[in-house]
Write a protein that holds these residues in place. Sequence first.
Motif, PDB file in Angstrom:
ATOM      1  N   GLU A 110       0.825  -1.213   0.000  1.00 32.52           N
ATOM      2  CA  GLU A 110       0.000   0.000   0.000  1.00 32.52           C
ATOM      3  C   GLU A 110       0.854   1.256   0.000  1.00 32.52           C
ATOM      4  OE1 GLU A 110      -3.217   0.348   2.744  1.00 32.52           O
ATOM      5  OE2 GLU A 110      -4.062  -1.578   2.159  1.00 32.52           O
ATOM      6  N   GLU A 111       2.079   1.162   0.567  1.00 31.25           N
ATOM      7  CA  GLU A 111       2.991   2.309   0.566  1.00 31.25           C
ATOM      8  C   GLU A 111       3.688   2.480  -0.780  1.00 31.25           C
ATOM      9  OE1 GLU A 111       3.441   0.094   3.431  1.00 31.25           O
ATOM     10  OE2 GLU A 111       2.044   1.331   4.563  1.00 31.25           O
ATOM     11  N   GLY A 112       3.476   1.561  -1.712  1.00 29.20           N
ATOM     12  CA  GLY A 112       4.043   1.686  -3.053  1.00 29.20           C
ATOM     13  C   GLY A 112       5.362   0.975  -3.261  1.00 29.20           C
ATOM     14  N   GLN A 113       5.857   0.244  -2.262  1.00 30.63           N
ATOM     15  CA  GLN A 113       7.101  -0.499  -2.445  1.00 30.63           C
ATOM     16  C   GLN A 113       6.845  -1.725  -3.320  1.00 30.63           C
ATOM     17  OE1 GLN A 113       8.438  -0.778   1.833  1.00 30.63           O
ATOM     18  NE2 GLN A 113      10.445  -0.741   0.829  1.00 30.63           N
ATOM     19  N   HIS A 114       7.743  -1.936  -4.276  1.00 30.05           N
ATOM     20  CA  HIS A 114       7.676  -3.123  -5.140  1.00 30.05           C
ATOM     21  C   HIS A 114       8.496  -4.207  -4.452  1.00 30.05           C
ATOM     22  CE1 HIS A 114       8.311  -4.968  -9.399  1.00 30.05           C
ATOM     23  NE2 HIS A 114       7.393  -5.601  -8.723  1.00 30.05           N
ATOM     24  N   LEU A 115       7.825  -5.213  -3.908  1.00 26.76           N
ATOM     25  CA  LEU A 115       8.474  -6.183  -3.034  1.00 26.76           C
ATOM     26  C   LEU A 115       8.455  -7.597  -3.585  1.00 26.76           C
ATOM     27  CD1 LEU A 115       6.923  -5.013   0.363  1.00 26.76           C
ATOM     28  CD2 LEU A 115       9.156  -4.405  -0.589  1.00 26.76           C
ATOM     29  N   ARG A 116       9.496  -8.330  -3.226  1.00 23.38           N
ATOM     30  CA  ARG A 116       9.526  -9.782  -3.399  1.00 23.38           C
ATOM     31  C   ARG A 116       9.780 -10.366  -2.016  1.00 23.38           C
ATOM     32  NH1 ARG A 116      14.052 -11.253  -6.788  1.00 23.38           N
ATOM     33  NH2 ARG A 116      12.695 -10.789  -8.552  1.00 23.38           N
ATOM     34  N   ILE A 117       8.857 -11.197  -1.562  1.00 24.15           N
ATOM     35  CA  ILE A 117       8.989 -11.846  -0.264  1.00 24.15           C
ATOM     36  C   ILE A 117       9.055 -13.349  -0.525  1.00 24.15           C
ATOM     37  CG2 ILE A 117       8.048 -12.087   2.063  1.00 24.15           C
ATOM     38  CD1 ILE A 117       8.402  -9.155   1.349  1.00 24.15           C
ATOM     39  N   VAL A 118      10.034 -14.014   0.081  1.00 26.94           N
ATOM     40  CA  VAL A 118      10.180 -15.455  -0.087  1.00 26.94           C
ATOM     41  C   VAL A 118       9.615 -16.137   1.157  1.00 26.94           C
ATOM     42  CG1 VAL A 118      11.776 -17.371  -0.441  1.00 26.94           C
ATOM     43  CG2 VAL A 118      12.187 -15.173  -1.573  1.00 26.94           C
ATOM     44  N   PHE A 119       8.637 -17.012   0.917  1.00 29.37           N
ATOM     45  CA  PHE A 119       7.950 -17.751   1.975  1.00 29.37           C
ATOM     46  C   PHE A 119       8.289 -19.231   1.871  1.00 29.37           C
ATOM     47  CE2 PHE A 119       5.308 -14.073   1.002  1.00 29.37           C
ATOM     48  CZ  PHE A 119       5.055 -13.552   2.254  1.00 29.37           C
ATOM     49  N   ALA A 120       8.321 -19.899   3.030  1.00 29.42           N
ATOM     50  CA  ALA A 120       8.560 -21.344   3.068  1.00 29.42           C
ATOM     51  C   ALA A 120       7.527 -21.995   3.981  1.00 29.42           C
ATOM     52  CB  ALA A 120       9.971 -21.639   3.566  1.00 29.42           C
ATOM     53  N   PRO A 121       6.438 -22.544   3.392  1.00 30.11           N
ATOM     54  CA  PRO A 121       5.450 -23.239   4.217  1.00 30.11           C
ATOM     55  C   PRO A 121       6.027 -24.569   4.708  1.00 30.11           C
ATOM     56  CG  PRO A 121       4.854 -23.391   1.907  1.00 30.11           C
ATOM     57  CD  PRO A 121       6.075 -22.532   1.981  1.00 30.11           C
ATOM     58  N   THR A 125       3.196 -23.944   9.624  1.00 26.96           N
ATOM     59  CA  THR A 125       3.431 -22.500   9.650  1.00 26.96           C
ATOM     60  C   THR A 125       4.125 -22.103   8.360  1.00 26.96           C
ATOM     61  OG1 THR A 125       5.580 -22.703  10.714  1.00 26.96           O
ATOM     62  CG2 THR A 125       3.690 -22.436  12.166  1.00 26.96           C
ATOM     63  N   THR A 126       4.181 -20.821   8.122  1.00 28.85           N
ATOM     64  CA  THR A 126       4.877 -20.314   6.950  1.00 28.85           C
ATOM     65  C   THR A 126       5.984 -19.385   7.421  1.00 28.85           C
ATOM     66  OG1 THR A 126       2.932 -20.519   5.549  1.00 28.85           O
ATOM     67  CG2 THR A 126       4.629 -18.997   4.811  1.00 28.85           C
ATOM     68  N   ARG A 127       7.208 -19.702   7.027  1.00 33.25           N
ATOM     69  CA  ARG A 127       8.363 -18.878   7.399  1.00 33.25           C
ATOM     70  C   ARG A 127       8.594 -17.816   6.349  1.00 33.25           C
ATOM     71  NH1 ARG A 127      10.770 -23.933   8.591  1.00 33.25           N
ATOM     72  NH2 ARG A 127      10.678 -24.277  10.813  1.00 33.25           N
TER      73      ARG A 127
END
Length: 143
Positions: A110-121, A125-127
Amino acid sequence: MKSKGKYIPVILLALLLFMAWRQQWWKGPRPVTPPYTKTGHSPRSTVNDPAVLNRHARLEYTVHARCRMECRHITEAEVSEILADGRINTEKSNPRDQPCPTFALEGYSEEGQHLRIVFAPCDGTTRVVTCIDLDKEWSCNCN
């Protein structure tokens, strides 16, 4: 005797057409079903399998992810936004990672940052593995 012989080509043609219809030769080769893992998920289809990546999972943050979030000014709310609404980047994801598959989700906060987040389910739980700002280079001393 000759009258019986004139039907043989017609019978053979009918038999070939029936066999072609049963095998559906005109549709080309049938796709090979990929092997399945112990969890029942196909390694090739895991990247887009919603059963593997719970978009509303409880998150655990690795020390590395917390460090990256701090130096790149990424909040937990933004991480949750990307998990809920981000697009899976199949080039940066690895469903065969061990011990848990990894999924790189990308989007704009929402703040406009173009993000890549890496998740590991993994294990219910998801890390959050790491967080990347795709538009700005930040200096970080994270390991």
